[in-house]
Design a protein around this motif. Structure first.
Motif, PDB file in Angstrom:
ATOM      1  N   SER A  39       0.609  -1.457  -0.258  1.00  0.00           N
ATOM      2  CA  SER A  39      -0.553  -0.286   0.236  1.00  0.00           C
ATOM      3  C   SER A  39       0.593   1.210   0.602  1.00  0.00           C
ATOM      4  CB  SER A  39      -0.962  -0.046   1.299  1.00  0.00           C
ATOM      5  OG  SER A  39      -1.109  -1.002   1.188  1.00  0.00           O
ATOM      6  N   TRP A  40       0.001   2.616  -0.489  1.00  0.00           N
ATOM      7  CA  TRP A  40       1.160   3.962  -0.874  1.00  0.00           C
ATOM      8  C   TRP A  40       0.618   4.988  -0.544  1.00  0.00           C
ATOM      9  CZ3 TRP A  40       5.992   3.884  -2.264  1.00  0.00           C
ATOM     10  CH2 TRP A  40       6.583   2.656  -2.681  1.00  0.00           C
ATOM     11  N   GLY A  41       0.780   5.761   0.587  1.00  0.00           N
ATOM     12  CA  GLY A  41       0.434   6.930   0.819  1.00  0.00           C
ATOM     13  C   GLY A  41       0.659   8.098  -0.427  1.00  0.00           C
ATOM     14  N   GLN A  42      -0.212   8.880  -0.188  1.00  0.00           N
ATOM     15  CA  GLN A  42      -0.251   9.495  -1.512  1.00  0.00           C
ATOM     16  C   GLN A  42       1.686  11.019  -1.586  1.00  0.00           C
ATOM     17  OE1 GLN A  42      -1.397  10.343   1.137  1.00  0.00           O
ATOM     18  NE2 GLN A  42      -0.781  12.610   1.860  1.00  0.00           N
ATOM     19  N   GLY A  43       2.088  10.824  -1.012  1.00  0.00           N
ATOM     20  CA  GLY A  43       3.438  11.416  -0.846  1.00  0.00           C
ATOM     21  C   GLY A  43       3.136  12.765  -0.052  1.00  0.00           C
ATOM     22  N   THR A  44       4.751  12.744   0.909  1.00  0.00           N
ATOM     23  CA  THR A  44       4.724  14.189   0.621  1.00  0.00           C
ATOM     24  C   THR A  44       5.404  15.350   0.190  1.00  0.00           C
ATOM     25  OG1 THR A  44       5.130  16.177   3.610  1.00  0.00           O
ATOM     26  CG2 THR A  44       5.832  13.710   3.105  1.00  0.00           C
ATOM     27  N   GLN A  45       5.981  16.555   0.009  1.00  0.00           N
ATOM     28  CA  GLN A  45       7.010  17.127  -0.749  1.00  0.00           C
ATOM     29  C   GLN A  45       8.225  17.568   0.698  1.00  0.00           C
ATOM     30  OE1 GLN A  45       7.832  17.689  -4.270  1.00  0.00           O
ATOM     31  NE2 GLN A  45       9.817  18.697  -2.862  1.00  0.00           N
ATOM     32  N   VAL A  46       9.179  17.123   0.447  1.00  0.00           N
ATOM     33  CA  VAL A  46      10.376  18.234   0.783  1.00  0.00           C
ATOM     34  C   VAL A  46      11.095  19.108   0.408  1.00  0.00           C
ATOM     35  CG1 VAL A  46      12.026  17.527   2.609  1.00  0.00           C
ATOM     36  CG2 VAL A  46       9.890  16.402   3.091  1.00  0.00           C
ATOM     37  N   THR A  47      11.271  20.554   0.894  1.00  0.00           N
ATOM     38  CA  THR A  47      12.246  20.539  -0.307  1.00  0.00           C
ATOM     39  C   THR A  47      13.733  21.134   0.595  1.00  0.00           C
ATOM     40  OG1 THR A  47      10.579  21.333  -1.296  1.00  0.00           O
ATOM     41  CG2 THR A  47      12.466  22.320  -1.661  1.00  0.00           C
ATOM     42  N   VAL A  48      15.202  21.100   1.015  1.00  0.00           N
ATOM     43  CA  VAL A  48      15.595  21.541   1.245  1.00  0.00           C
ATOM     44  C   VAL A  48      16.451  22.125   0.184  1.00  0.00           C
ATOM     45  CG1 VAL A  48      17.818  20.930   2.680  1.00  0.00           C
ATOM     46  CG2 VAL A  48      16.147  19.847   2.148  1.00  0.00           C
ATOM     47  N   SER A  49      16.784  23.766   0.850  1.00  0.00           N
ATOM     48  CA  SER A  49      16.782  25.215   0.044  1.00  0.00           C
ATOM     49  C   SER A  49      17.912  25.412   0.235  1.00  0.00           C
ATOM     50  CB  SER A  49      16.630  26.405   0.710  1.00  0.00           C
ATOM     51  OG  SER A  49      16.439  26.203   1.889  1.00  0.00           O
ATOM     52  N   SER A  50      19.488  25.738  -0.383  1.00  0.00           N
ATOM     53  CA  SER A  50      21.560  25.603   0.192  1.00  0.00           C
ATOM     54  C   SER A  50      21.112  26.942   0.669  1.00  0.00           C
ATOM     55  CB  SER A  50      21.724  25.445  -1.301  1.00  0.00           C
ATOM     56  OG  SER A  50      21.023  25.897  -2.426  1.00  0.00           O
TER      57      SER A  50
END
Length: 122
Positions: free
Chosen positions: A111-122
């Protein structure tokens, strides 16, 4: 039916921390393995970390020492604590559950979730 819902994604600066959560619902009797995958644009979806019901864990080499997977079996919830984040960690993170059995007797291999965005800025 097994429903996985991720939370905790967002924007963070390099070197910062973030914790993801994923709760499974659907009258669940047991979940063998819970895991986190991630997929960046143009890249293949990759396994980040996995944890078995007994507590055994695996983490991909690129996150060892920085990320920690854990789970609360009573709550059917898996967590991913992410420290010392790097720009290359930027991706959509997906929750995954393998070998789920519900009280009705139905079995769900994956089973899979819908996903969540992780953004790491430099």
């Amino acid at each position: 039916q097994v429903h996985l819902v991720e939370s905790g994604g967002g924007l963070v600066q390099a070197g910062g921390s973030l914790t993801l959560s994923c709760a499974a619902s659907g009258s669940i009797y047991s979940i063998n393995v819970m895991a986190w995958y991630r997929q960046a644009p143009g890249n293949q979806r990759e396994l980040v970390a996995a944890i078995a019901s007994g507590g055994t864990t695996n983490h991909v080499d690129s996150v060892k020492g920085r990320f920690t997977i854990s789970r609360d079996n009573a709550k059917n919830t898996v967590y991913l604590q992410m420290n010392s984040l790097k720009p290359e960690d930027t991706a959509v993170y997906y929750c995954n559950a393998k070998d789920v059995t519900v009280f009705s007797g139905s079995y769900y291999p994956q089973s899979w979730g819908q996903g969540t965005q992780v953004t790491v800025s430099s």
